[in-house]
Write an enzyme that holds these catalytic residues in place. Structure first.
Site, mmCIF file in Angstrom:
data_model
loop_
_atom_site.group_PDB
_atom_site.id
_atom_site.type_symbol
_atom_site.label_atom_id
_atom_site.label_comp_id
_atom_site.label_asym_id
_atom_site.label_seq_id
_atom_site.Cartn_x
_atom_site.Cartn_y
_atom_site.Cartn_z
ATOM 1 N N GLU A 172 0.937 -1.469 0.180
ATOM 2 C CA GLU A 172 0.231 -0.425 0.561
ATOM 3 C C GLU A 172 0.781 1.037 0.378
ATOM 4 O O GLU A 172 1.597 1.051 0.403
ATOM 5 C CB GLU A 172 -0.942 -0.460 1.398
ATOM 6 C CG GLU A 172 -2.320 1.054 1.630
ATOM 7 C CD GLU A 172 -2.927 1.168 2.832
ATOM 8 O OE1 GLU A 172 -3.461 1.734 2.676
ATOM 9 O OE2 GLU A 172 -2.126 0.440 3.799
ATOM 10 N N LYS A 193 -10.017 2.400 -1.339
ATOM 11 C CA LYS A 193 -10.450 1.967 0.311
ATOM 12 C C LYS A 193 -11.571 2.697 0.573
ATOM 13 O O LYS A 193 -12.098 3.449 0.783
ATOM 14 C CB LYS A 193 -9.641 2.443 0.846
ATOM 15 C CG LYS A 193 -9.191 2.127 1.794
ATOM 16 C CD LYS A 193 -7.755 2.062 2.361
ATOM 17 C CE LYS A 193 -7.618 0.979 4.602
ATOM 18 N NZ LYS A 193 -6.112 1.712 4.425
ATOM 19 N N CYS A 195 -5.488 -3.408 2.950
ATOM 20 C CA CYS A 195 -5.017 -2.969 4.524
ATOM 21 C C CYS A 195 -6.874 -2.977 5.809
ATOM 22 O O CYS A 195 -7.118 -3.511 5.436
ATOM 23 C CB CYS A 195 -4.784 -1.149 4.622
ATOM 24 S SG CYS A 195 -3.636 -1.618 6.203
#
Length: 301
Positions: free
Chosen positions: A49, A122, A159
């Site tokens: 990331e 995300k 994540c």
């Protein structure tokens, strides 16, 4: 596993590295690891990331908004498109996206011909000491997605997304054959009590692989990174341990905690599909009973 289907073997790679404030050097380092992965036969190569820079979300500082770019302007995407084509490899590229007045933590999916198949923004945005992402990112608006790539149908979360079982299940229901999670996770910053989440982090994702009967690849960063405002008082140690889990949740490859690395594994997607279908897991689902999942407080009345 023996099946009547033609074998569909694919080799995947997880990479990890340390990052500094030299963006071009970070991109070059990521390219070197991608080439190393390809030399080991990898056809799907996962980079970590936000690898263009240190994890700037360690602090709240408006100067970091200058790091955001539109996709067509992003150096890492432009750099890796011809490399993906040269290596005949699928390479997702994580970047800090600017979209008019909005900002996202985004990954571009580069297919093995170098074309951009699409973007995932995300969905779950964390906020806590050392992980101040709500300062920078809007919640993603793409929804969970999967892509048909040259080497398999992939789903990708970023994540914090990986802590939510709904992320993996949604992508599995959409037909993902592989789950990918680029990551930046490490220690809690001082003066927090010492807390080592590495094994918890891995087990959570191993559970996603096992529960959905889909292999999973997670790439983390390594090294100590410090706040630009308070370098002596605010820092994180990213613990690496990038890994690959098979469709039963077993870890079959794992990187060390303190150095850059490439790890690979090979899967027969046809055999795994036959195994998954034989379990009846998706046949026996009861979505009519899961309405509480669509609420915040669990009250589905």
């Amino acid at each position: 596993m023996s099946t009547g289907n033609q074998s569909r073997r694919v080799t995947v790679a997880a990479t990890q590295m340390a990052c500094d404030w030299d963006i071009e050097a970070n991109i070059a380092r990521a390219e070197r690891l991608a080439r190393k992965a390809a030399d080991q036969g990898a056809q799907i190569i996962l980079l970590q990331e936000l690898f263009e820079t240190p994890y700037f979300c360690i602090e709240q500082d408006p100067k970091h908004f200058a790091l955001a770019t539109a996709p067509q302007e992003n150096r890492a995407i432009r750099h890796f498109r011809p490399i993906a084509k040269e290596l005949n490899a699928v390479i997702p590229v994580s970047f800090f996206e600017r979209a008019n007045q909005a900002f996202f933590n985004t990954t571009a999916i580069l297919d093995a011909d170098g074309e951009v198949l699409g973007f995932y923004r995300k969905s779950h945005i964390p906020n806590g000491p050392g992980y101040q992402e709500k300062q920078y990112f809007n919640p993603g608006d793409t929804g969970f997605k999967v892509w048909n790539t040259r080497h398999g149908r992939i789903g990708l979360g970023i994540c914090w997304d990986q802590w939510f079982p709904e992320t993996a299940r949604a992508m599995a229901l959409m037909g993902a054959e592989l789950l990918l999670f680029p990551t930046a996770i490490g220690s809690e910053p001082p003066p927090s009590l010492p807390h080592e989440s590495r094994e918890h982090w891995q087990r959570t994702q191993q559970g996603h692989a096992a529960a959905n009967i889909v292999p999973l690849v997670a790439s983390n960063r390594v090294g100590i990174e410090r706040s630009t405002q308070d370098p002596d008082g605010l820092w994180l140690r990213f613990y690496g341990a990038s890994f690959i889990a098979d469709h039963t949740g077993a870890k079959i490859a794992e990187a060390p905690q303190d150095q850059e690395a490439v790890v690979t594994a090979t899967f027969d997607l046809a055999a795994i599909r036959a195994y998954r279908e034989s379990w009846g897991l998706y046949r026996d689902r009861r979505p009519d009973l899961y309405k509480s999942v669509l609420t915040l407080d669990g009250d589905a009345r």
